[in-house]
Design a protein around this motif. Structure first.
Motif, PDB file in Angstrom:
ATOM      1  N   ALA A 212       0.992  -1.695  -0.014  1.00  0.00           N
ATOM      2  CA  ALA A 212       0.112  -0.131  -0.272  1.00  0.00           C
ATOM      3  C   ALA A 212       0.833   1.473   0.312  1.00  0.00           C
ATOM      4  N   ARG A 213       2.318   1.048   0.892  1.00  0.00           N
ATOM      5  CA  ARG A 213       2.886   2.236   0.412  1.00  0.00           C
ATOM      6  C   ARG A 213       3.690   3.039  -1.156  1.00  0.00           C
ATOM      7  N   ALA A 214       4.223   1.777  -1.110  1.00  0.00           N
ATOM      8  CA  ALA A 214       4.443   2.041  -2.270  1.00  0.00           C
ATOM      9  C   ALA A 214       3.578   2.468  -3.684  1.00  0.00           C
ATOM     10  N   LEU A 215       2.504   1.746  -3.839  1.00  0.00           N
ATOM     11  CA  LEU A 215       1.413   2.116  -4.530  1.00  0.00           C
ATOM     12  C   LEU A 215       1.105   3.758  -4.447  1.00  0.00           C
ATOM     13  N   LEU A 216       0.774   3.726  -3.108  1.00  0.00           N
ATOM     14  CA  LEU A 216       0.300   5.496  -2.590  1.00  0.00           C
ATOM     15  C   LEU A 216       1.533   6.725  -3.213  1.00  0.00           C
ATOM     16  N   THR A 217       2.333   5.817  -2.766  1.00  0.00           N
ATOM     17  CA  THR A 217       3.804   7.181  -3.363  1.00  0.00           C
ATOM     18  C   THR A 217       4.258   7.221  -5.336  1.00  0.00           C
ATOM     19  N   ALA A 218       3.946   5.473  -5.678  1.00  0.00           N
ATOM     20  CA  ALA A 218       4.076   5.602  -6.989  1.00  0.00           C
ATOM     21  C   ALA A 218       2.462   6.618  -8.025  1.00  0.00           C
ATOM     22  N   GLU A 219       1.624   6.546  -7.418  1.00  0.00           N
ATOM     23  CA  GLU A 219       0.086   6.386  -7.860  1.00  0.00           C
ATOM     24  C   GLU A 219       0.489   8.027  -8.911  1.00  0.00           C
ATOM     25  N   ARG A 220       1.074   9.169  -8.239  1.00  0.00           N
ATOM     26  CA  ARG A 220       1.281  10.096  -8.768  1.00  0.00           C
ATOM     27  C   ARG A 220       1.922  10.636 -10.343  1.00  0.00           C
ATOM     28  N   SER A 221       3.188  10.386  -9.913  1.00  0.00           N
ATOM     29  CA  SER A 221       3.910  10.065 -11.066  1.00  0.00           C
ATOM     30  C   SER A 221       3.917   8.620 -12.173  1.00  0.00           C
ATOM     31  N   ALA A 222       3.043   8.199 -11.925  1.00  0.00           N
ATOM     32  CA  ALA A 222       2.344   7.001 -12.482  1.00  0.00           C
ATOM     33  C   ALA A 222       1.024   8.235 -13.374  1.00  0.00           C
ATOM     34  N   LEU A 223       0.150   8.040 -12.299  1.00  0.00           N
ATOM     35  CA  LEU A 223      -0.747   8.877 -13.469  1.00  0.00           C
ATOM     36  C   LEU A 223      -0.376  10.129 -13.838  1.00  0.00           C
ATOM     37  N   ASN A 224       0.409  10.481 -14.099  1.00  0.00           N
ATOM     38  CA  ASN A 224       1.018  12.256 -14.387  1.00  0.00           C
ATOM     39  C   ASN A 224       1.366  11.505 -16.331  1.00  0.00           C
ATOM     40  N   THR A 225       1.891  10.611 -15.598  1.00  0.00           N
ATOM     41  CA  THR A 225       2.715   9.905 -17.001  1.00  0.00           C
ATOM     42  C   THR A 225       1.813   9.364 -17.926  1.00  0.00           C
ATOM     43  N   VAL A 226       0.542   7.854 -17.949  1.00  0.00           N
ATOM     44  CA  VAL A 226      -0.101   8.511 -18.776  1.00  0.00           C
ATOM     45  C   VAL A 226      -1.192   9.282 -19.211  1.00  0.00           C
ATOM     46  N   GLN A 227      -2.011   9.914 -17.911  1.00  0.00           N
ATOM     47  CA  GLN A 227      -2.683  10.578 -18.161  1.00  0.00           C
ATOM     48  C   GLN A 227      -1.946  11.556 -19.611  1.00  0.00           C
ATOM     49  N   HIS A 228      -0.857  12.256 -19.359  1.00  0.00           N
ATOM     50  CA  HIS A 228      -0.139  13.240 -20.146  1.00  0.00           C
ATOM     51  C   HIS A 228      -0.225  12.429 -21.525  1.00  0.00           C
ATOM     52  N   LEU A 229       0.619  11.319 -21.615  1.00  0.00           N
ATOM     53  CA  LEU A 229       0.734  10.704 -23.244  1.00  0.00           C
ATOM     54  C   LEU A 229      -0.837  10.228 -23.420  1.00  0.00           C
TER      55      LEU A 229
END
Length: 279
Positions: free
Chosen positions: A92-109
């Protein structure tokens, strides 16, 4: 997913470092137990062309090497609003920490790929090919040009190094279109793109050895005459102020290519979210 010249591991590390800084994710560390696990679904709230899922997954894997990732669609797929894109299960900690970076990238592309496909769809049957440009966010060119390819466009120059593009300022300093082209040829450059903003520049550019003409900010009747004058001797490219409303008429003039800077400069981010559930 492989993108020539793009270092995925370095991109992920730099992006996470930017977000986490020296202190890390203080919220997750304080609030989420170390052994807590989440499963989550990434879904699109918009109808989109999907792009960047493998990159998004790499953020989760960087912080939780044991994370389980299930891809439900592929990059390039056209999906409806409400479509699930990816399932993940891990720390849970890892997924929450990575969430915004992952979403920013896939949203932009995905936003870029979606806008690109809209332009491609408008010129189907004209014979023209859509090109992107160098109007990209610094540091993201390889990714953004991957997104335009995913949407159906062809990449124009990747940078200043892979072809000469002689524009109006080059012409002004060199003393004329012909002189500028001649200098590029003398330098041994094979691909010489010349921007022309009037029909009377076409013959001097071709006579000097231009291999591609960029017809800048010309209305369709002028473009049609320019294409006739070129007579297929080199590829022609229409550029400047192209919109979804105007691209069809431009493409129907017979140009080889239409280039659109807004694909990377102005594409809105796709609305994509990640919904978490306790495992």
């Amino acid at each position: 997913m492989t993108i020539d010249g793009f270092d995925l591991a370095a991109f992920v590390a730099a992006t996470l470092a930017e977000d986490m800084g020296q202190g890390g994710d203080v919220t997750s560390a304080a609030v989420i137990p170390a052994d807590a696990r989440f499963d989550a679904v990434m879904d699109s709230r918009d109808a989109i062309i999907v792009c960047g899922l493998d990159i998004a997954a790499a953020f989760f894997r960087a912080l939780d090497p044991a994370v389980r990732v299930e891809m439900l669609v592929d990059d390039g797929d056209r999906v409806r609003a409400g479509t699930d894109l990816m399932r993940i299960d891990g720390s849970a900690r890892a997924l929450l920490t990575a969430e915004r970076s992952a979403l920013n990238t896939v949203q932009h592309l995905s936003g870029i790929a979606t806008m690109t496909r809209a332009y491609v769809d408008r010129i189907v049957g004209t014979g023209a090919t859509l090109l992107d440009t160098r109007k990209t966010i610094p540091g993201l060119r390889r990714l953004e040009k991957y997104a335009t390819r995913t949407g159906g466009a062809k990449n124009h120059r990747m940078g200043l190094w892979d072809a000469a593009m002689i524009k109006d300022n080059h012409v002004a300093v060199a003393g004329g279109v012909g002189e500028a082209v001649a200098r590029a040829r003398a330098a041994g450059i094979a691909d010489i793109i010349v921007e022309v903003d009037s029909v009377d520049q076409i013959e001097p550019a071709l006579a000097a050895g231009a291999t591609h003409l960029l017809l800048d900010n010309m209305l369709p009747p002028v473009l049609r005459g320019a294409v006739t004058l070129v007579g297929g001797r080199v590829p022609t490219e229409a550029s400047g102020g192209v919109t979804l409303e105007t691209i069809r008429a431009i493409a129907e003039t017979g140009v080889t290519y239409v280039s659109v800077g807004r694909l990377t400069q102005s594409a809105p981010a796709a609305d994509i979210g990640l919904d978490f559930h306790l495992s």
